[in-house]
Motif scaffolding. Sequence first.
Motif, mmCIF file in Angstrom:
data_model
loop_
_atom_site.group_PDB
_atom_site.id
_atom_site.type_symbol
_atom_site.label_atom_id
_atom_site.label_comp_id
_atom_site.label_asym_id
_atom_site.label_seq_id
_atom_site.Cartn_x
_atom_site.Cartn_y
_atom_site.Cartn_z
ATOM 1 N N UNK A 59 4.119 22.522 15.950
ATOM 2 C CA UNK A 59 4.322 23.599 15.283
ATOM 3 C C UNK A 59 5.395 23.724 14.073
ATOM 4 N N UNK A 60 6.057 22.493 13.793
ATOM 5 C CA UNK A 60 7.246 22.447 12.955
ATOM 6 C C UNK A 60 6.713 21.585 11.782
ATOM 7 N N UNK A 61 6.844 21.812 10.395
ATOM 8 C CA UNK A 61 6.741 21.016 9.363
ATOM 9 C C UNK A 61 7.878 21.235 8.567
ATOM 10 N N UNK A 62 8.653 20.189 8.461
ATOM 11 C CA UNK A 62 9.967 20.196 7.625
ATOM 12 C C UNK A 62 9.794 19.297 6.281
ATOM 13 N N UNK A 63 9.068 18.070 6.685
ATOM 14 C CA UNK A 63 9.146 17.430 5.371
ATOM 15 C C UNK A 63 7.817 16.080 5.261
ATOM 16 N N UNK A 64 7.447 15.751 4.305
ATOM 17 C CA UNK A 64 6.574 14.866 3.900
ATOM 18 C C UNK A 64 6.994 13.774 3.244
ATOM 19 N N UNK A 65 6.412 12.801 3.661
ATOM 20 C CA UNK A 65 6.629 11.284 2.774
ATOM 21 C C UNK A 65 5.488 10.890 2.183
ATOM 22 N N UNK A 66 5.735 10.334 0.782
ATOM 23 C CA UNK A 66 4.458 9.736 0.165
ATOM 24 C C UNK A 66 4.696 8.352 -0.301
ATOM 25 N N UNK A 67 3.731 7.730 -0.208
ATOM 26 C CA UNK A 67 3.705 5.993 -0.559
ATOM 27 C C UNK A 67 2.579 5.819 -1.530
ATOM 28 N N UNK A 68 3.245 4.948 -2.391
ATOM 29 C CA UNK A 68 2.112 4.700 -3.475
ATOM 30 C C UNK A 68 1.199 3.867 -3.257
ATOM 31 N N UNK A 69 1.039 3.043 -1.913
ATOM 32 C CA UNK A 69 -0.184 2.703 -1.432
ATOM 33 C C UNK A 69 -0.074 2.464 0.023
ATOM 34 N N UNK A 70 -1.121 1.754 0.447
ATOM 35 C CA UNK A 70 -1.311 1.389 1.961
ATOM 36 C C UNK A 70 -0.045 0.777 2.320
ATOM 37 N N UNK A 71 0.115 -0.591 1.711
ATOM 38 C CA UNK A 71 1.261 -1.584 2.059
ATOM 39 C C UNK A 71 2.520 -0.895 2.202
ATOM 40 N N UNK A 72 2.912 -0.142 1.225
ATOM 41 C CA UNK A 72 4.235 0.576 1.226
ATOM 42 C C UNK A 72 4.239 1.495 2.342
ATOM 43 N N UNK A 73 3.067 2.105 2.703
ATOM 44 C CA UNK A 73 3.003 3.049 4.179
ATOM 45 C C UNK A 73 3.407 2.044 5.102
ATOM 46 N N UNK A 74 2.780 0.974 5.215
ATOM 47 C CA UNK A 74 3.114 -0.170 6.399
ATOM 48 C C UNK A 74 4.413 -0.464 6.317
ATOM 49 N N UNK A 75 4.991 -0.869 5.259
ATOM 50 C CA UNK A 75 6.615 -1.098 5.213
ATOM 51 C C UNK A 75 7.246 0.244 5.157
ATOM 52 N N UNK A 76 6.973 1.107 5.345
ATOM 53 C CA UNK A 76 7.866 2.771 5.565
ATOM 54 C C UNK A 76 8.782 2.404 4.035
ATOM 55 N N UNK A 77 8.078 2.404 2.959
ATOM 56 C CA UNK A 77 8.717 2.413 1.500
ATOM 57 C C UNK A 77 8.162 3.735 0.905
ATOM 58 N N UNK A 78 8.604 4.796 1.199
ATOM 59 C CA UNK A 78 8.363 6.058 0.440
ATOM 60 C C UNK A 78 8.643 5.735 -1.075
ATOM 61 N N UNK A 79 7.879 6.461 -2.106
ATOM 62 C CA UNK A 79 8.596 6.652 -3.298
ATOM 63 C C UNK A 79 8.894 8.179 -3.327
ATOM 64 N N UNK A 80 8.725 8.888 -2.423
ATOM 65 C CA UNK A 80 9.078 10.330 -2.620
ATOM 66 C C UNK A 80 9.010 10.842 -1.174
#
Length: 459
Positions: A249-270
């Motif tokens: 029940x706690x939501x403090x932050x969100x991570x955004x990735x430009x594509x699937x590969x960057x999600x896998x690499x854990x490289x968020x752009x925002x």
Amino acid sequence: MMLLVLVLLLSASSPALAWIPVQDWESGNVTTSVDSSGQCICHVFLPDTTFPADRVEHMQQVSKDLILEVEIQKNKMVKYKGKLVIYLEELKQLEARLAILESSPDDYIKLDFEMLRIELREFEMLVSQLKDSLNSSSPLFNSLYIEIHNMTLLVNQLETYDKSNLEVIRHQFAKLQMKLEECQKDQDIIKPDIGSCNHTGILSFSNPLVVQFNAHLSSGYVYGGWGKDSKPIRGYENLHFYGAYTSPGSVYDFYFYSNYENLLLRKNYKRITLPTDWVGVGNNYIVHSNSIYYQHNTPFSMTKFNLTSSTYDYRVISGASTSFSYAYSASQNLDFAADETGLWVMYASNGNKGKIVIAKINENSFGIENTWHTGVYKQSAGNAFMICGVMYASRTVDVNTEEIFYAYDTKTKQERNLSIQFKKFQNSYTNLDYNPSDQKLYMFNDGYYVTYNVKFNKE
Ligand SMILES: *[C@@H]1O[C@H](CO)[C@@H](O)[C@H](O)[C@H]1NC(C)=O
Ligand SMILES: *[C@@H]1O[C@H](CO)[C@@H](O)[C@H](O)[C@H]1NC(C)=O
Ligand SMILES: *[C@@H]1O[C@H](CO)[C@@H](O)[C@H](O)[C@H]1NC(C)=O
Ligand SMILES: *[C@@H]1O[C@H](CO)[C@@H](O)[C@H](O)[C@H]1NC(C)=O
Ligand SMILES: *[C@@H]1O[C@H](CO)[C@@H](O)[C@H](O)[C@H]1NC(C)=O
Ligand SMILES: *[C@@H]1O[C@H](CO)[C@@H](O)[C@H](O)[C@H]1NC(C)=O
């Protein structure tokens, strides 16, 4: 008939060489082939690598190479046992090498043990699936399973890693996973027909594809969600998102990735850290048209953060109650969903006696256009999602199995009892959503990203 073979060779050799930079590896050596029997084979040759000279001397003596062989096989096949024998042999070799390393605790290879552990875990899971789908009484499978499990325990004991090597190894694993998925796509019998509702509902699901462990790399982050923008805007066609926390029940932050590969690499752009006034609740958020929709509790409302304009907005939903959550986690009162027909939010109301109400969201006004009262108690469901205007609710069968047990069609106002089962990787999950842009189901399964292909009944 489908068979996947995936080979990963990881070797550490000459101390004169430094880690091969990521771009060299990227241009490099991944091949996909289909052999005479129709098997899809991915070979991934990772570059020779060494560690900084001051660390490698002893390591060189105890272990010249570390070979990690990962072989994933699906579906029934004739040559199976022969392959497994080789496979077992190779696992034994790896185990022996790890044992040598273990006996010289001051000179570990600075591997990414966390990652290795995750890979082994996924491997363990895949072998157990194979066990089920082929011949559960086969002693060969049982011993393979034990071997992998033993290896996992061993890796757990070698709990140290060097941050400087993490990036390269992560990148390698990410590439590997992408290749595997390409292979899987080629071979997959489930052919998506994006945007089409020319079917009478779900027929079945593929086996779960365990994509990866969460971006926090922490087993405590089990309350969360992930997915892909279901109606992306120009320039963000492949936006992926993730968010999680250690308590329900706690939501403090969100991570955004430009594509699937960057999600896998854990490289968020925002990354957005929600301001105190806009902190979220529950885990049933989605991204739609570059905006993230989530639940907010002061006041209790549906909230939208528009990534394009960086602005927040909210709407109180009259009738929606905070008293009813899904079975696996607390505070999941508003469940957002997107399908071929638009944007939805599901919640339970006192008026509907704790049963789920489906509401259609008008994307322009951010208001509720219409509502439908279903006959399913919110607390009896694990989660719910929409496909082509039909709500599907899931529930547990056992620790490894989930089922879609209920459907409500907003076009006909008809409800149906169903039993469409699918496998789970871990027992509980906090987020399950369909994405109409790729016709896949996304699940956040106890800290793991998992997807399923959906097969529709075309009659
Ligand atoms: C790929 O790796 C194989 C085996 O190590 C090698 O023979 C081949 O030359 C490599 N190809 C490229 C393009 O690096
Ligand atoms: C399953 O495994 C058992 C034990 O190894 C074997 O006797 C049996 O023939 C196998 N069945 C099939 C269908 O492969
Ligand atoms: C797994 O580990 C246990 C305990 O260390 C050992 O007794 C067993 O022989 C191992 N099994 C295999 C298949 O390596
Ligand atoms: C819908 O599917 C049926 C059966 O597959 C097919 O005969 C029909 O032409 C399809 N209709 C459209 C509009 O695609
Ligand atoms: C987000 O903001 C942009 C810029 O103001 C606007 O064009 C767009 O319609 C907004 N999207 C949503 C979903 O509100
Ligand atoms: C679905 O199952 C429930 C519980 O068994 C039952 O009460 C209900 O009538 C069934 N609904 C339909 C449409 O069959």
